[in-house]
Design a protein around this motif. Structure first.
Motif, PDB file in Angstrom:
ATOM      1  N   ARG A 161       0.834  -1.210   0.000  1.00  0.00           N
ATOM      2  CA  ARG A 161       0.000   0.000   0.000  1.00  0.00           C
ATOM      3  C   ARG A 161       0.868   1.259   0.000  1.00  0.00           C
ATOM      4  O   ARG A 161       0.638   2.202  -0.750  1.00  0.00           O
ATOM      5  N   ALA A 162       1.889   1.194   0.850  1.00  0.00           N
ATOM      6  CA  ALA A 162       2.742   2.365   0.968  1.00  0.00           C
ATOM      7  C   ALA A 162       3.427   2.683  -0.359  1.00  0.00           C
ATOM      8  O   ALA A 162       3.503   3.837  -0.769  1.00  0.00           O
ATOM      9  N   SER A 163       3.918   1.629  -1.026  1.00  0.00           N
ATOM     10  CA  SER A 163       4.642   1.929  -2.263  1.00  0.00           C
ATOM     11  C   SER A 163       3.691   2.390  -3.357  1.00  0.00           C
ATOM     12  O   SER A 163       4.077   3.181  -4.219  1.00  0.00           O
ATOM     13  N   ILE A 164       2.436   1.885  -3.323  1.00  0.00           N
ATOM     14  CA  ILE A 164       1.464   2.392  -4.296  1.00  0.00           C
ATOM     15  C   ILE A 164       1.221   3.878  -4.060  1.00  0.00           C
ATOM     16  O   ILE A 164       1.218   4.688  -4.974  1.00  0.00           O
ATOM     17  N   ARG A 165       1.047   4.197  -2.774  1.00  0.00           N
ATOM     18  CA  ARG A 165       0.812   5.616  -2.473  1.00  0.00           C
ATOM     19  C   ARG A 165       1.993   6.465  -2.880  1.00  0.00           C
ATOM     20  O   ARG A 165       1.840   7.544  -3.431  1.00  0.00           O
ATOM     21  N   LYS A 166       3.192   5.936  -2.637  1.00  0.00           N
ATOM     22  CA  LYS A 166       4.377   6.694  -3.008  1.00  0.00           C
ATOM     23  C   LYS A 166       4.437   6.942  -4.511  1.00  0.00           C
ATOM     24  O   LYS A 166       4.893   7.974  -4.966  1.00  0.00           O
ATOM     25  N   ALA A 167       3.968   5.951  -5.270  1.00  0.00           N
ATOM     26  CA  ALA A 167       3.991   6.082  -6.728  1.00  0.00           C
ATOM     27  C   ALA A 167       2.821   6.922  -7.216  1.00  0.00           C
ATOM     28  O   ALA A 167       2.625   7.080  -8.415  1.00  0.00           O
ATOM     29  N   GLY A 168       2.008   7.388  -6.288  1.00  0.00           N
ATOM     30  CA  GLY A 168       0.920   8.281  -6.662  1.00  0.00           C
ATOM     31  C   GLY A 168      -0.388   7.565  -6.938  1.00  0.00           C
ATOM     32  O   GLY A 168      -1.323   8.150  -7.470  1.00  0.00           O
ATOM     33  N   GLY A 169      -0.472   6.273  -6.567  1.00  0.00           N
ATOM     34  CA  GLY A 169      -1.716   5.537  -6.816  1.00  0.00           C
ATOM     35  C   GLY A 169      -2.651   5.603  -5.625  1.00  0.00           C
ATOM     36  O   GLY A 169      -2.290   6.081  -4.545  1.00  0.00           O
ATOM     37  N   ASP A 170      -3.841   5.076  -5.857  1.00  0.00           N
ATOM     38  CA  ASP A 170      -4.829   5.030  -4.778  1.00  0.00           C
ATOM     39  C   ASP A 170      -4.809   3.626  -4.172  1.00  0.00           C
ATOM     40  O   ASP A 170      -5.089   2.642  -4.847  1.00  0.00           O
ATOM     41  N   ALA A 171      -4.469   3.561  -2.912  1.00  0.00           N
ATOM     42  CA  ALA A 171      -4.287   2.248  -2.282  1.00  0.00           C
ATOM     43  C   ALA A 171      -5.510   1.816  -1.487  1.00  0.00           C
ATOM     44  O   ALA A 171      -5.476   0.839  -0.760  1.00  0.00           O
ATOM     45  N   SER A 172      -6.607   2.554  -1.636  1.00  0.00           N
ATOM     46  CA  SER A 172      -7.721   2.291  -0.713  1.00  0.00           C
ATOM     47  C   SER A 172      -8.636   1.158  -1.169  1.00  0.00           C
ATOM     48  O   SER A 172      -9.292   0.547  -0.347  1.00  0.00           O
ATOM     49  N   ASN A 173      -8.680   0.908  -2.478  1.00  0.00           N
ATOM     50  CA  ASN A 173      -9.662  -0.097  -2.910  1.00  0.00           C
ATOM     51  C   ASN A 173      -9.026  -1.302  -3.583  1.00  0.00           C
ATOM     52  O   ASN A 173      -9.511  -1.821  -4.563  1.00  0.00           O
ATOM     53  N   ILE A 174      -7.924  -1.725  -3.025  1.00  0.00           N
ATOM     54  CA  ILE A 174      -7.279  -2.923  -3.571  1.00  0.00           C
ATOM     55  C   ILE A 174      -7.988  -4.166  -3.042  1.00  0.00           C
ATOM     56  O   ILE A 174      -8.426  -4.210  -1.898  1.00  0.00           O
ATOM     57  N   LYS A 175      -8.093  -5.172  -3.926  1.00  0.00           N
ATOM     58  CA  LYS A 175      -8.700  -6.431  -3.485  1.00  0.00           C
ATOM     59  C   LYS A 175      -7.562  -7.394  -3.162  1.00  0.00           C
ATOM     60  O   LYS A 175      -6.802  -7.783  -4.044  1.00  0.00           O
ATOM     61  N   TRP A 176      -7.451  -7.708  -1.896  1.00  0.00           N
ATOM     62  CA  TRP A 176      -6.363  -8.599  -1.483  1.00  0.00           C
ATOM     63  C   TRP A 176      -6.825 -10.054  -1.518  1.00  0.00           C
ATOM     64  O   TRP A 176      -7.944 -10.365  -1.165  1.00  0.00           O
ATOM     65  N   THR A 177      -5.921 -10.912  -1.946  1.00  0.00           N
ATOM     66  CA  THR A 177      -6.214 -12.341  -1.901  1.00  0.00           C
ATOM     67  C   THR A 177      -5.101 -13.049  -1.145  1.00  0.00           C
ATOM     68  O   THR A 177      -3.934 -12.931  -1.512  1.00  0.00           O
ATOM     69  N   GLU A 178      -5.491 -13.717  -0.103  1.00  0.00           N
ATOM     70  CA  GLU A 178      -4.477 -14.419   0.688  1.00  0.00           C
ATOM     71  C   GLU A 178      -4.049 -15.691  -0.009  1.00  0.00           C
ATOM     72  O   GLU A 178      -4.895 -16.501  -0.380  1.00  0.00           O
ATOM     73  N   LEU A 179      -2.792 -15.877  -0.161  1.00  0.00           N
ATOM     74  CA  LEU A 179      -2.280 -17.041  -0.877  1.00  0.00           C
ATOM     75  C   LEU A 179      -0.882 -17.346  -0.348  1.00  0.00           C
ATOM     76  O   LEU A 179      -0.093 -16.435  -0.120  1.00  0.00           O
ATOM     77  N   PRO A 180      -0.571 -18.607  -0.160  1.00  0.00           N
ATOM     78  CA  PRO A 180       0.791 -18.911   0.268  1.00  0.00           C
ATOM     79  C   PRO A 180       1.769 -18.546  -0.851  1.00  0.00           C
ATOM     80  O   PRO A 180       1.427 -18.690  -2.028  1.00  0.00           O
ATOM     81  N   PHE A 181       2.954 -18.114  -0.482  1.00  0.00           N
ATOM     82  CA  PHE A 181       3.945 -17.727  -1.492  1.00  0.00           C
ATOM     83  C   PHE A 181       4.121 -18.778  -2.580  1.00  0.00           C
ATOM     84  O   PHE A 181       4.173 -18.435  -3.763  1.00  0.00           O
ATOM     85  N   PRO A 182       4.196 -20.068  -2.217  1.00  0.00           N
ATOM     86  CA  PRO A 182       4.469 -21.073  -3.270  1.00  0.00           C
ATOM     87  C   PRO A 182       3.406 -21.092  -4.359  1.00  0.00           C
ATOM     88  O   PRO A 182       3.688 -21.512  -5.469  1.00  0.00           O
ATOM     89  N   GLU A 183       2.196 -20.670  -4.016  1.00  0.00           N
ATOM     90  CA  GLU A 183       1.130 -20.739  -5.017  1.00  0.00           C
ATOM     91  C   GLU A 183       1.144 -19.517  -5.928  1.00  0.00           C
ATOM     92  O   GLU A 183       0.444 -19.473  -6.926  1.00  0.00           O
ATOM     93  N   MET A 184       1.923 -18.490  -5.566  1.00  0.00           N
ATOM     94  CA  MET A 184       1.767 -17.212  -6.262  1.00  0.00           C
ATOM     95  C   MET A 184       2.227 -17.221  -7.711  1.00  0.00           C
ATOM     96  O   MET A 184       1.518 -16.688  -8.572  1.00  0.00           O
ATOM     97  N   PRO A 185       3.388 -17.803  -8.020  1.00  0.00           N
ATOM     98  CA  PRO A 185       3.787 -17.775  -9.436  1.00  0.00           C
ATOM     99  C   PRO A 185       2.702 -18.345 -10.335  1.00  0.00           C
ATOM    100  O   PRO A 185       2.350 -17.723 -11.353  1.00  0.00           O
ATOM    101  N   ALA A 186       2.160 -19.501  -9.953  1.00  0.00           N
ATOM    102  CA  ALA A 186       1.116 -20.113 -10.774  1.00  0.00           C
ATOM    103  C   ALA A 186      -0.094 -19.194 -10.867  1.00  0.00           C
ATOM    104  O   ALA A 186      -0.705 -19.050 -11.930  1.00  0.00           O
ATOM    105  N   ALA A 187      -0.440 -18.574  -9.742  1.00  0.00           N
ATOM    106  CA  ALA A 187      -1.624 -17.719  -9.732  1.00  0.00           C
ATOM    107  C   ALA A 187      -1.445 -16.524 -10.660  1.00  0.00           C
ATOM    108  O   ALA A 187      -2.362 -16.135 -11.386  1.00  0.00           O
ATOM    109  N   VAL A 188      -0.264 -15.965 -10.647  1.00  0.00           N
ATOM    110  CA  VAL A 188      -0.026 -14.803 -11.510  1.00  0.00           C
ATOM    111  C   VAL A 188       0.002 -15.217 -12.971  1.00  0.00           C
ATOM    112  O   VAL A 188      -0.658 -14.610 -13.820  1.00  0.00           O
TER     113      VAL A 188
END
Ligand SMILES: Nc1ncnc2c1ncn2[C@@H]1O[C@H](COP(=O)(O)OP(=O)(O)OP(=O)(O)O)[C@@H](O)[C@H]1O
Ligand SMILES: Nc1ncnc2c1ncn2[C@@H]1O[C@H](COP(=O)(O)OP(=O)(O)OP(=O)(O)O)[C@@H](O)[C@H]1O
Ligand SMILES: [Mg+2]
Ligand SMILES: [Mg+2]
Lengths: 308, 302, 282, 282, 308
Positions: free
Chosen positions: B142-169
């Motif tokens: 969130r902080a880095s989004i804000r720093k880059a000038g984005g709006d960090a308030s309406n992000i949809k977070w999805t909890e996922l274990p790190f190992p699953e992330m590459p496949a998910a992306v």
């Protein structure tokens, strides 16, 4: 050998049933199964009890065995009122299949009560062997009950009772579920055991032929609520055999006499006003056709209807 | 420093070692601990450590509080959270830190190769995978989004274990994922593109994790704590200076493919906790609603 | 955690004729068919990733899993993990069975106790054991104790409920028989109650064994206690997909073995029971 | 061989009304006695608990209201959880009974599938989650599938056993009267297996609740399990305890619902069993 | 009413069993249960089949019902070879307890086959009511089978068969497990239903009295492997009653005749060398004392041993 229940040697009755009454009280119903039973059995007697289905024969027997507490009255065995299952008594149930422990061999089944009696091992084995021999099962001690036929199973139950060396042996329609042939054999077996061992036997049945063939006395019970209707002395010779005895004239007479009483029993119970109750019951209650429904029996002759 | 172990206190008894249990997640971040153990840095301090695998920060905190571990590794956000719930835990020394160099850190936000998202600001309103909700990953993202000038308030977070992330992306089940090594490298190997180095960008030279203990341990076993800190600091320093050995030690406690292990970016293992970064983080937590009241990090830092 | 085959208590299937050879059929043929089935399963697992239906990066083909498995079998660490898992499983199961039997017999033979505990049992039983994870971690940390707590909790109910059924199922005629022969309380428990409840107990044990294994692995996975579950975790967080699947396969095979063992125990102990003897007599 | 039935209307005894009241009171005592006692014990023992992870019961109960009733959580968390649970459970019923009937009816199919089924059943569901995510993503579908993957086994295997045990005489009866197809399936196979199926349902339910929680450990952003885990991670221990309590309560309520269903659907079976137990002697 | 199986009105046989042979092939043994059976039954006949236990009566019946494929030979019903259970046939099994659906009420049990026949609802209800009335169970349609006594259950099975309006009704020892009284009632019921409905009945029993009392013809089977030993025409008057008929001289004669054949049957089968096979079986297989063991029957008179 007489109808009074006092054994001829004057030893006094072994078993005394006095004004026995038993009312089953359930949640919202109560059934008076036995109204008033009084009789006694002398030591060494063989007494048969007959009565229509639902008469309370089983109830009576369970009271005597101490498995059921009477509502009033008492059962006196060898001078003492019965409170729980008395020592020295053995019971053979109708449901042989369920009264033998399927997880034990024949040998173990017969031996278990003896272990409880704390008999030494040698004596136990002797008793088991003898009693199994007596019922003609000397060769299958290692078999499990379920490996045997129905008749054989019932004989195991008998052997167990015999090995226990009871003073008094109660049997509740023990042969109702075995076939005709086996049944005849078992009847003879019971008589021969009784004669050899001198044990007192109370034998409950609803088969009149059987009762007359087996007993010294036949007690006829009325239908529920139950009273003793008649006490017939069976003066047949002590040596009986299936063919001769059953075809003798005296046998036919006695059978007719008992049958007459049983017929009467169906229409007469301790409570005359209760008489028609059996017919008006709704589905799900005691079925009306268990062999004694009043509607079909009047027109049958003793010689026919009584035999199975 | 080898000889300086003579200032031993009576606790050690007749030259006996203090047996210490340390709870740690089997990930790259704790390489110094394993390396230090292998190098005998703890033994020098008369400490025999046993590393017990944990599955995350809260288990580590629970383990420390229940006395199952003497020390444990956990990220600072978990520590701050625990502190805000009046759980008496306190950091002993640094665990690991961001390298502080965007473009070369041990974690970041990746997107599929053909994603329209170009930079951190583009993450606004997207579906982003993170390992733990309300923890360090989402706070810094969130902080880095804000720093880059984005709006960090309406992000949809999805909890996922790190190992699953590459496949998910890669299969576009999420728009982006905040991954750490070795999955950061694995994802990039598979073609994923990095759009943000949130640890490095959010707060300069941010301390990510710390080794911690209960206040009780720290005050009542001050000597042991001190020796542990000494050994740990030495290990951290050694790992920082000998990255190849750090990479090698991974093979003893993780299942990372050696080929991958050779390529990953290691975290920084600085000598000191960056107190300022922790305070900034704590303040971010208040503004993001992770905790209700402002925390003075001096209470939890050594 | 109760995914388990349940032939309801053998004795409870009263209406079912005992002597059916139903379905046992020719043994050899069945085993062959079973192997064929398993081979098909493996073949599908080989083909699906190779065909590109899913990426082999995430679901590796059977051959690669087999390779990883072979590698695992050579590692001491793997065998330690297996031993750890089995230890947790066995200890937990043993405790659960012992507790279940004792509590079951006490409750089953004392009607008042049974009546007054029924609602509590009904309440506690469905509480999922995962809900206890925080408590387990608190009490025992991420070690054997935690695994045991979860395993025992889940397995205990299986055993208890079965024992309660079993104790209640004593045949009235058999009970009367025991009474009339004046058998003492202990003899009745030993020779009447126990054998009656035994088939139920064994069913309970079989169910509990499966549940216990699943829970042991789950606990290791979630809490991080040493064992196969933890190895899976490690493989997963290291991105070692092949070993992860190899480990999953090992857990499945363990489960099959445990179930087979339990069935064998059942068959050995219950040679007299209709459900077992029915298979022998045609 | 005469059939005895104990349903015999008799005269009501005069004290019946008093008896009824006494019985109701006793029943209430039996149902509530122990739970109340246990709660009281917990209350007293935890009253001045200093242990961080074991807050006083009073505190937990006080928080319960705030956490679950006075917030949006019932709708935002509990409802989605329940919906996913019922979807997974419902699918498991359809699949389990459907496949179970198929597998149970054909000996060869059974032989073919059995090893694979045994194997899959033995794999702890949490281990399967990553695999499921490959195929189903991580939305609600995945969570429903996780629940399904655990629930289906008890139902399937119980159905198979139930179908195998269909009475031969009944089967012949159906053949003779030309009862085929859907009528046979429903009136003979399913009905006759229904006691076992319901046993399976009961086991599946407790598994389902556990998996509902576990599925919410992955890729969730709402749900009862998710909330509990969040509470645990953020060290909101009192809240976590309220969640555990709610979970237990839900499990209990669902079990009661199932029991009610069972009572309706299987009243013939309990009647039959009771008859056989009491005085059916054949 | 004649022994040839051709019904007097010349309509030709309804059922034709031609050189029927059935060999059970098991794992590592095969039993030739039926060797060679040939007979036919005319439309509207009531034929009883008797034979010793294990004779293959059930096997025969199951072949006729299309439940079992013959090894060779064929069963022709109404001109067509039986392949599977033919429409228009109803079967009453011995195991009444297991042939009724316990999850259905009496009404539903009787109605189910009619639904399958796609009869309109009104007609179904009428048939169900009539058939239940016919067996004297008009008042219990809402009861479940297990709430009824054995005799009542068997009557429900009968009612179901009757409501189905079959051309041919097969019964396999339907009354073996009910008590004497109920049995007599059910026998009369079968005869009256047969007379009223004109259905063809094949009635398997091992009770000679029953066979003679019920049938127009009695087929006597040899022991296994089985052939037809005799085909006795029963020329008793069509109106029979339990008392009169059974005590008539002709009844006794016929019974003696059949009994003689059955006695012969036990010692004679399709395979004479097979004769002693029944005795050498181990415990746990077919019990040796189910009432027809060769060892105990020789010394009994027809009038006694033959009755159940
Ligand atoms: N446990 C019980 N509760 C209530 N009523 C009972 C119970 N046992 C028996 N009865 C009733 O008591 C009466 C006598 O039953 P009992 O079983 O003693 O008869 P019986 O003479 O043995 O009959 P049968 O010949 O059928 O065995 C019956 O009306 C029966 O319904
Ligand atoms: N499924 C089977 N497999 C092998 N042998 C069988 C099978 N069924 C029957 N038999 C054998 O075939 C023979 C005839 O059996 P069946 O049941 O037809 O006799 P039954 O005349 O009906 O006897 P009962 O009067 O005892 O009912 C017997 O020897 C029996 O052991
Ligand atoms: Mg009785
Ligand atoms: Mg037969």
């Amino acid at each position: 050998m007489n109808a009074t229940g006092i054994s001829p040697d004057g030893a006094g009755p072994l078993l005394d049933v006095r004004a026995l009454r038993k009312v089953y009280t359930g949640r919202n119903r109560s059934v008076e199964a036995v109204r008033d039973l009084t009789f006694s059995v002398g030591a060494g007697d063989l007494v048969c009890v007959v009565g229509p289905s639902g008469a309370g024969k089983t109830t009576l027997l369970r009271c005597i065995a101490g498995l059921l507490a009477p509502t009033s009255g008492e059962v006196v065995l060898e001078g003492a009122a019965v409170q729980g299952p008395p020592p020295g008594m053995a019971v053979v149930f109708q449901e042989y299949g369920r009264s033998l422990f399927p997880w034990m061999t024949v040998q173990q089944n017969v031996e278990l009560p003896l272990k409880q009696k704390k008999l030494p091992r040698a004596r136990r084995l002797e008793l088991v062997r003898n009693s199994l021999d007596a019922v003609g099962l000397g060769d299958v001690p290692a078999a499990y009950p379920w490996q045997l036929s129905g008749g054989m199973q019932q004989r195991v139950a008998l052997a167990r009772a015999v090995a226990y060396e009871p003073h008094i042996l109660l049997m509740d329609e023990p042969f109702a579920a075995v076939d005709a042939q086996t049944r005849a054999d078992l009847e003879d077996l019971v008589r021969s055991l009784w004669q050899r061992l001198g044990v007192t036997i109370l034998f409950v049945t609803h088969d009149i032929d059987e009762a007359v063939y087996l007993g010294q006395r036949v007690l006829v019970l009325s239908s529920s609520p139950t009273v003793v209707l008649d006490d017939v002395a069976i003066d047949l010779p002590a040596e009986r055999d299936q063919l001769g005895t059953r075809s003798s004239a005296r046998f036919a007479e006695l059978r007719a006499q008992v049958f007459g009483q049983v017929q009467r029993a169906k229409h007469q119970s301790g409570a005359p006003d209760h008489q028609s109750g059996a017919q008006g019951q709704p589905a799900g209650s005691r079925p009306a056709d268990t062999g004694t429904g009043p509607e079909t029996t009047e027109d049958r002759q003793p010689t026919d209807a009584g035999s199975r | 420093a080898c000889g300086s172990s003579s200032d031993d206190t009576p606790s050690g008894g007749s030259g006996g070692l203090d047996k210490v249990k340390v709870g740690a997640i089997p990930i790259i971040d704790v390489a110094p601990l394993h390396l230090g153990k292998a190098k005998g840095f703890f033994r020098e301090q008369n400490i025999e450590i046993e590393v017990i695998n944990t599955t995350g920060g809260s288990v580590a905190v629970t383990g420390v509080v229940s006395g199952q571990f003497d020390f444990a590794f956990g990220n600072v956000v978990s520590l701050i959270q625990a502190h805000s719930q009046n759980i008496p835990v306190k950091a002993v020394t640094v665990g690991n830190a961001s390298t502080g160099k965007p473009g070369e850190d041990f974690g970041g936000v990746v997107v599929p190769p053909d994603s329209p998202i170009k930079d951190a600001a583009g993450l606004a309103g997207k579906n982003i995978a993170i390992n733990n909700l309300n923890n360090i990953t989402d706070t810094t993202t969130r902080a880095s989004i804000r720093k880059a000038g984005g709006d960090a308030s309406n992000i949809k977070w999805t909890e996922l274990p790190f190992p699953e992330m590459p496949a998910a992306v890669m299969s576009k089940r999420v728009d982006a994922a905040m991954v750490v090594e070795p999955f950061f490298t694995i994802a990039q190997n598979q073609g994923a593109r990095v759009v943000a180095y949130n640890f490095a960008e959010a707060i300069p030279n941010m301390t990510v994790a710390a080794y911690f203990a209960t206040e009780q341990t720290i005050s009542q076993k001050a000597d042991l704590t001190g020796r542990f800190k000494t050994a740990m600091d030495k290990s951290l320093k050694y790992a920082q200076e000998h990255p190849d050995e750090a990479r090698q030690v991974l093979q003893t406690y993780t299942k990372i493919d050696p080929a991958v292990a050779a390529k990953i970016v290691l975290p920084a293992w600085p000598a000191e906790i960056n107190r300022e970064s922790v305070q900034t983080l704590a303040d971010l937590m208040v503004s993001d609603g992770l905790i209700k009241e402002k925390v003075d990090v001096a209470d939890i830092l050594p | 955690m109760t995914p388990a085959a349940t032939v309801p208590p053998p004795a409870a299937t009263a209406p079912v004729p005992a002597g059916r050879s139903g379905g046992t059929g020719p043994r050899g043929g069945n085993a062959l068919l079973g192997l064929l089935g398993f081979a098909t399963f493996l073949a599908v697992l080989e083909v699906v990733p190779r065909s590109g239906l899913v990426s082999a990066n995430y679901l590796p083909p059977t051959s690669r899993i087999a390779g990883a498995l072979a590698e695992l079998l050579g590692e001491g660490r793997f065998w330690t993990a297996v031993a750890d898992t089995l230890r947790g499983w066995f200890l937990g199961l043993a405790i659960a069975v012992a507790l279940g039997v004792v509590v079951g017999f006490v409750l089953g033979t004392v009607p008042v106790l049974r009546e007054f505990t029924a609602s509590t049992i009904e309440f506690l039983r469905p509480i999922p054991s995962v809900a206890l994870i925080p408590l387990a971690v608190l009490l025992f940390g991420s070690e054997l104790g935690s695994v045991l707590l979860l395993v025992v909790y889940a397995a205990f109910w299986q055993v208890l409920v079965q024992v309660l059924y079993g104790v209640r199922d004593v045949d009235p005629v058999a009970r009367d028989t025991a009474y009339t022969f004046g058998l003492s309380r202990w003899t009745r428990i030993r020779h009447l109650l126990w054998p009656t409840a035994l088939p139920y107990l064994l069913t309970g044990i079989r169910l509990a064994a499966a549940v216990a294994l699943i829970l042991a692995i789950t606990a290791e996975l979630i809490i991080g206690a040493p064992g196969l579950g933890n190895e899976i975790n490690r493989a997963q967080s290291g991105g070692a997909v092949d070993s992860m699947y190899a480990l999953i396969i090992v857990t499945g095979l363990l489960g099959v073995a445990v179930n087979g063992l339990a069935r064998r125990l059942e068959r050995a102990v219950l040679s007299w029971h209709p459900s077992v003897r029915g298979e022998e007599t045609p | 061989m005469s059939a005895h039935s104990t349903v015999r209307p008799g005269r009501r005894s005069p004290g019946a009304a008093v008896g009824t009241v006494a019985r109701v009171l006793r029943w209430i005592a039996a149902v509530l006695g122990l739970p109340v006692a246990l709660l009281a014990l917990w209350w007293v023992l935890s009253a001045d608990s200093e242990t961080f992870y074991l807050p006083p019961l009073a505190e937990i109960l006080a928080a319960f209201d705030d956490v679950w009733l006075r917030s949006d959580r019932l709708r935002a968390d509990v409802l989605p959880s329940l919906l996913r649970l019922s979807a997974g459970f419902g699918l498991a019923v359809v699949l389990g009974v459907g496949l179970g009937v198929l597998i149970g009816s054909f000996r060869r199919v059974r032989a073919f599938c059995e090893p694979v089924l045994e194997f899959l059943r033995a794999v702890p569901p949490p281990v399967l989650v990553p695999v499921l995510m490959l195929f189903a993503g991580f939305g609600n579908t995945m969570k429903v599938l996780v629940v399904l993957s655990g629930c289906v086994w008890p139902i399937l295997l119980n159905t198979v056993e139930g179908v195998r045990a269909v009475d031969e005489v009944l089967t012949d009866t159906c053949r003779c009267y030309g009862i085929r197809g859907p009528a046979r399936l429903w009136h003979l196979v399913v009905r006759s297996a229904s006691p076992q199926i319901v046993t399976g349902l009961r086991q599946a339910l407790s598994v389902g609740i556990i998996l509902m929680v576990i599925s919410e450990m992955f890729a969730a952003n709402n749900g009862l399990g998710f909330s509990i885990i969040q509470f645990q991670r953020t060290f909101a221990v009192t809240n976590m305890w309220t969640g555990i309590l709610l979970l237990g309560l839900l499990g209990f309520l669902l079990a009661v619902l199932l029991r009610l269903f069972e009572r309706r659907a299987l009243h013939w079976y309990s009647g039959l069993r009771q008859f056989q137990r009491n005085d059916g002697h054949r």
